[in-house]
Design a protein around this motif. Sequence first.
Motif, mmCIF file in Angstrom:
data_model
loop_
_atom_site.group_PDB
_atom_site.id
_atom_site.type_symbol
_atom_site.label_atom_id
_atom_site.label_comp_id
_atom_site.label_asym_id
_atom_site.label_seq_id
_atom_site.Cartn_x
_atom_site.Cartn_y
_atom_site.Cartn_z
ATOM 1 N N LEU A 8 0.858 -1.174 0.000
ATOM 2 C CA LEU A 8 0.000 0.000 0.000
ATOM 3 C C LEU A 8 0.899 1.228 0.000
ATOM 4 O O LEU A 8 1.672 1.440 0.924
ATOM 5 N N LEU A 9 0.819 1.996 -1.064
ATOM 6 C CA LEU A 9 1.606 3.222 -1.141
ATOM 7 C C LEU A 9 0.759 4.375 -0.647
ATOM 8 O O LEU A 9 -0.359 4.563 -1.093
ATOM 9 N N GLY A 18 8.909 9.769 4.529
ATOM 10 C CA GLY A 18 9.397 8.480 5.009
ATOM 11 C C GLY A 18 8.319 7.419 5.090
ATOM 12 O O GLY A 18 7.190 7.606 4.650
ATOM 13 N N ASN A 19 8.719 6.269 5.651
ATOM 14 C CA ASN A 19 7.782 5.163 5.829
ATOM 15 C C ASN A 19 6.609 5.591 6.689
ATOM 16 O O ASN A 19 6.794 6.127 7.778
ATOM 17 N N ASN A 20 5.429 5.373 6.186
ATOM 18 C CA ASN A 20 4.201 5.744 6.890
ATOM 19 C C ASN A 20 4.134 7.226 7.232
ATOM 20 O O ASN A 20 3.397 7.630 8.125
ATOM 21 N N CYS A 21 4.941 8.033 6.560
ATOM 22 C CA CYS A 21 4.938 9.498 6.756
ATOM 23 C C CYS A 21 5.143 9.878 8.213
ATOM 24 O O CYS A 21 4.580 10.851 8.703
ATOM 25 N N VAL A 36 9.764 11.449 -0.033
ATOM 26 C CA VAL A 36 10.507 10.186 -0.029
ATOM 27 C C VAL A 36 11.684 10.230 0.940
ATOM 28 O O VAL A 36 11.814 9.383 1.818
ATOM 29 N N ASN A 37 12.568 11.255 0.794
ATOM 30 C CA ASN A 37 13.792 11.271 1.600
ATOM 31 C C ASN A 37 13.922 12.471 2.536
ATOM 32 O O ASN A 37 14.896 12.583 3.264
#
Length: 60
Positions: A8-9, A18-21, A36-37
């Motif tokens: 799931l994006l 990042g991951n899961n914001c 993203v970074n």
Amino acid sequence: MRKLYRFLLQACTDGTFGNNCEQTCGYCNVGVCSPVNGQCQDSCKPGYSGPLCKEREYMI
């Protein structure tokens, strides 16, 4: 047996990345950071530095 993976994006809202914001952006001069970074698209606000613009610069 075949394994199926489902990804799931999630698009981060402005100011997170990042991951899961889960991480917040630093002090970007113009706009927001990359979802993203976390790097600022332009430069850091005055008084901040580093790749994520989270390092406080102290004036002597």
